[in-house]
Design an enzyme around this catalytic site. Structure first.
Site, PDB file in Angstrom:
ATOM      1  N   GLU A 182       5.560   2.424  -3.247  1.00  0.00           N
ATOM      2  CA  GLU A 182       5.683   0.725  -2.671  1.00  0.00           C
ATOM      3  C   GLU A 182       5.197  -0.358  -4.234  1.00  0.00           C
ATOM      4  OE1 GLU A 182       3.770  -2.115  -0.150  1.00  0.00           O
ATOM      5  OE2 GLU A 182       3.875  -3.650  -1.323  1.00  0.00           O
ATOM      6  N   GLU A 187       2.803 -10.634  -7.401  1.00  0.00           N
ATOM      7  CA  GLU A 187       2.530 -11.307  -6.482  1.00  0.00           C
ATOM      8  C   GLU A 187       1.075 -12.121  -6.433  1.00  0.00           C
ATOM      9  OE1 GLU A 187       1.714  -8.584  -2.346  1.00  0.00           O
ATOM     10  OE2 GLU A 187       0.866  -6.928  -3.958  1.00  0.00           O
TER      11      GLU A 187
END
Length: 530
Positions: A182, A187
């Site tokens: 991933e 974020e």
């Protein structure tokens, strides 16, 4: 930190570096009740770099018109909670995702919604959650291997917000999350709330994070990454900023507004997966040598956002919006197959410390048959492996010489969450319950006034059992004897009602100080009464 529709949950995992300083946790070591702690973020300064002119634009969406382009984007629809206890249902409703004035708006709204309680949105058992939002993705529409990925966005703010711009594998060549990888381009959680960063307590939260997830399938996954703060006190929730990665064979670099702030290389990531029923190491560049697709979403709460900063979810701040101005994907025209030759680098960027692949253990649990199981005497039992939970680099480990004892284990922890543990093949310890004891020698070198030491037996968080050790006076060796059945009966002191499955132990022992402590261990063993 998010979960894909092909995964079953998400806690972070780490593997052992030479001094146990990797970033993440095993499922055993989320022992502060899941509290997420982060290292100090990099503060940007100086000047941004200029991207190479050899990048060729091959795909983009600048959100013109008044509809989301269904040729480019699909929706994830479920009330699963992302595997992170997130509190939103993802929908395809226009109130949660729409195009207006040249911007994609992903809106998290308060209000109950009911939908499938599974990642794939299949009909069956439903769940009702108190918020709705949207997750858009290019899965089955477009994916890429290598390139420059550039997203201009304005982030939401407030306690409980968790926007993400990220990538997942399209084919899961190396198995379930996170063995196939991933890539988190950006974020952020709880922007503008009171920061819990060690060096910035109480100041407005302004960090964004770039991260890789890899290793083995959950819960034995690993992650590494870097936080960063914009220069001049700017907050990502106040205006649009450009978040980017440059991804080439064996290397991924992170950028914000063309400030290059982090690099990770293949020597520091890995993938271990089952091939013909046997766990093997994938090739060096794996798992980031396959095609990945893009995702854009805004989560509410969850194991990170709700446990960081001010805690919980502030329902008064909603609705909140992740506003995306553009998404652009470039291919390196110098070498389209490996993506090399277009790098723009800064000497100020952090080279993120990597993770060494953990030893692949034999699956045979005969090592634990007894009546004596020697875990550590001068060296670790060859059926076990050292590992550690060390999210903020506070735990150090070494084997040292001790007068009249030979080699002993020395562990130091400065603050925050962290432990060391002995990873095992899946082991049935049922036969140790009746009369088995854990025995070890313990010496405390120094400790904080109220520090405690927990010993755990673990079969995957939250299925772990722990007991508090009576500590000897500092500087003195003491033999500690604990009944295996007493450890198991103690259950998980951080998750009421949970305990280890004695027939399926994955981490044989965990040693976890609650606060600052340096201690030594020797002659660690299981014995049965004769």
């Amino acid at each position: 930190m998010k979960i894909s529709s092909s995964s079953v949950g998400k806690f972070t995992a780490l593997a052992l570096v030479s001094s146990l300083t990797a970033c993440g946790s095993t499922s055993s070591s989320d022992s502060d009740g899941g509290l997420v702690q982060t290292k100090e973020a990099m503060q940007l300064s100086g000047a941004p770099i200029t991207p190479s002119d050899k990048w060729k634009l091959i795909w983009s969406d600048e959100f013109e018109g008044d509809e989301i382009d269904s040729r480019k984007w699909g929706f994830e629809e479920n009330c699963w909670g992302g595997g992170n206890n997130e509190q939103q249902c993802y929908t395809d409703r226009k109130v949660n995702a729409f195009v207006e004035d040249g911007k994609l708006n992903i809106v998290a709204k308060k209000g109950n919604f009911t939908g499938p309680d599974n990642p794939d949105g299949k009909k069956g058992l439903n769940k009702t959650l108190p918020y709705t939002s949207a997750r858009l993705r290019t899965l089955n529409k477009k994916d890429w291997k290598y390139g420059r990925f550039e997203i201009k966005a304005k982030l939401p703010h407030g306690q409980g917000t968790w926007p993400a711009i990220w990538m997942l594998p399209s084919d899961w060549v190396y198995g379930g999350w996170a063995a196939s990888g991933e890539i988190d381009i950006m974020e952020a959680v709880n922007l503008k709330t009171k920061s819990d960063e060690i060096e910035s307590i109480g100041q407005p939260e302004s960090r964004i994070h770039g991260t890789l997830h890899f290793g083995k399938k959950w819960p034995d996954n690993a992650h590494t990454g870097q936080g960063v703060k914009l220069p001049d006190g700017l907050n990502p929730a106040d205006d649009y900023h450009t978040y980017a990665i440059e991804w080439e064979e064996g290397e991924i670099r992170w950028y914000i507004d063309n400030y290059h702030y982090a690099t990770q290389r293949h020597e520091g990531w890995y993938s271990q997966y089952e091939k013909d029923g046997v766990l093997v190491n994938a090739e060096s560049e794996a798992p980031f040598n396959q095609k990945f697709h893009l995702l854009l979403n805004l989560a509410v709460g969850g194991n990170w956002a709700a446990k960081a900063n001010e805690g919980g979810i502030d329902e008064s701040i909603f609705p909140q919006t992740l506003s995306v101005d553009s998404v652009k994907v470039y291919r390196c025209s110098v070498d389209r197959w490996k993506g090399k030759g277009c790098a723009a680098k800064s000497d100020d960027a952090v080279m993120v410390a990597g993770v060494t692949p953990p030893a692949i253990l034999a699956v045979d649990d005969a090592y634990a048959d007894g009546p004596l199981l020697d875990i550590y005497t001068d060296s670790l039992n060859s059926s076990l492996a050292f590992e550690s939970y060390n999210p903020v680099d506070t735990v150090k480990y070494s084997e040292v010489d001790e007068a009249s004892r030979g080699k002993v284990i020395e562990v130091s922890k400065s603050s925050g969450a962290g432990n060391i543990y002995f990873r095992a093949p899946l082991t049935d310890l049922t036969h140790w319950l009746e009369s088995g004891q854990l025995i070890f020698d313990l010496k405390i070198e120094e400790q904080a006034a109220n520090a405690k030491l927990l010993v755990k037996i673990d079969s995957g968080w939250p299925h772990t059992s722990d007991v508090k050790v009576d500590l000897p006076a500092s500087g003195e060796w003491k033999e500690v004897r604990l009944n295996i059945k007493d450890i198991l009966a103690g259950g998980n002191s951080h998750a009421a009602g949970k305990k280890a499955d004695i027939a399926a132990i994955s981490n044989l022992l965990v040693f976890e100080p609650s606060d600052k402590m340096t201690f030594k261990l020797d002659n660690i063993r299981f014995e049965k009464a004769q």
